[in-house]
Motif scaffolding. Structure first.
Motif, PDB file in Angstrom:
ATOM      1  N   ARG A   2      28.320  43.963  13.825  1.00 33.97           N
ATOM      2  CA  ARG A   2      27.808  43.548  12.514  1.00 33.97           C
ATOM      3  C   ARG A   2      26.295  43.696  12.517  1.00 33.97           C
ATOM      4  NH1 ARG A   2      30.245  38.661   9.240  1.00 33.97           N
ATOM      5  NH2 ARG A   2      31.721  40.359   8.898  1.00 33.97           N
ATOM      6  N   VAL A  17      24.330  43.287   4.898  1.00 36.04           N
ATOM      7  CA  VAL A  17      25.155  43.108   6.088  1.00 36.04           C
ATOM      8  C   VAL A  17      26.315  44.099   6.027  1.00 36.04           C
ATOM      9  CG1 VAL A  17      26.501  41.462   7.466  1.00 36.04           C
ATOM     10  CG2 VAL A  17      24.577  40.641   6.077  1.00 36.04           C
ATOM     11  N   VAL A  28      29.694  44.067   3.841  1.00 36.30           N
ATOM     12  CA  VAL A  28      30.024  42.650   3.993  1.00 36.30           C
ATOM     13  C   VAL A  28      29.335  41.839   2.902  1.00 36.30           C
ATOM     14  CG1 VAL A  28      29.874  40.616   5.505  1.00 36.30           C
ATOM     15  CG2 VAL A  28      30.371  42.878   6.488  1.00 36.30           C
ATOM     16  N   TYR A  58      26.413  34.904   8.141  1.00 36.05           N
ATOM     17  CA  TYR A  58      27.071  36.181   8.408  1.00 36.05           C
ATOM     18  C   TYR A  58      27.171  36.544   9.884  1.00 36.05           C
ATOM     19  CZ  TYR A  58      26.723  36.507   3.418  1.00 36.05           C
ATOM     20  OH  TYR A  58      26.837  36.241   2.084  1.00 36.05           O
TER      21      TYR A  58
END
Length: 173
Positions: A2, A17, A28, A58
């Protein structure tokens, strides 16, 4: 992996993200941290708090930050540099490894032309992440920074992942 992409600003800081799963790049989240028009110390506090909130929400593995250059007004350049420093400090405090890319590198990676305009970058981000609409300008720039890191993977975490090692929150997992 990520990736949190950051487009620094002293009044408006874009973030994006994305998840990298094999060869797929998946959207995301994205948005802006609005520091407003207060004094520089007030804005720095808002940026630090905002980076912390985004990092906690996140849980990125790595951050990619655009290196910004402003040559027209020295006072603006200084303020932007201070805001960028606060943003990087917030990312470091969150335990994230950081990679940095120039605007030229970002445009080259996303559009294929280092002199592309904002609309071209936004359109390519929308296309690459299969988004139904164009993200807000600063968020699109931040997503482009994240996509650049996904393509280059020049950071330590990217190199370790290419070796088959898993990175979680900046540590080997």
């Amino acid at each position: 992996m990520r990736i949190l992409g950051i487009d620094p600003g002293s009044r408006l800081c874009g973030f994006g993200v994305i998840d990298i799963v094999g060869q797929n790049r998946n959207y995301v989240a994205s948005g802006c941290i609005k520091a407003g028009g207060g004094t520089l110390p007030e804005r720095v506090r808002i940026l630090l708090d905002g980076i912390r909130e985004v990092s906690e929400a996140y849980r990125p593995d790595i951050a990619a930050v655009e290196i910004v250059f402003v040559n027209v007004n020295p006072a603006s350049t200084l303020m932007l540099g201070q805001a960028r420093g606060a943003i990087i400090a917030g990312l470091v405090m969150a335990g994230l490894p950081i990679s940095e890319y120039t605007a030229l590198q970002v445009k080259q990676a996303v559009v294929g032309n280092g002199h592309a305009d904002k609309e071209q970058v936004s359109a390519m981000v929308q296309r690459m992440l299969r988004l139904s609409g164009a993200p807000q300008s600063d968020a699109a720039d931040a997503l482009a920074v994240a996509l650049t890191h996904a393509q280059h993977g020049t950071g330590v975490a990217g190199k370790l992942q290419k070796m088959g090692l898993n990175i979680k929150r900046g540590r080997l997992a």
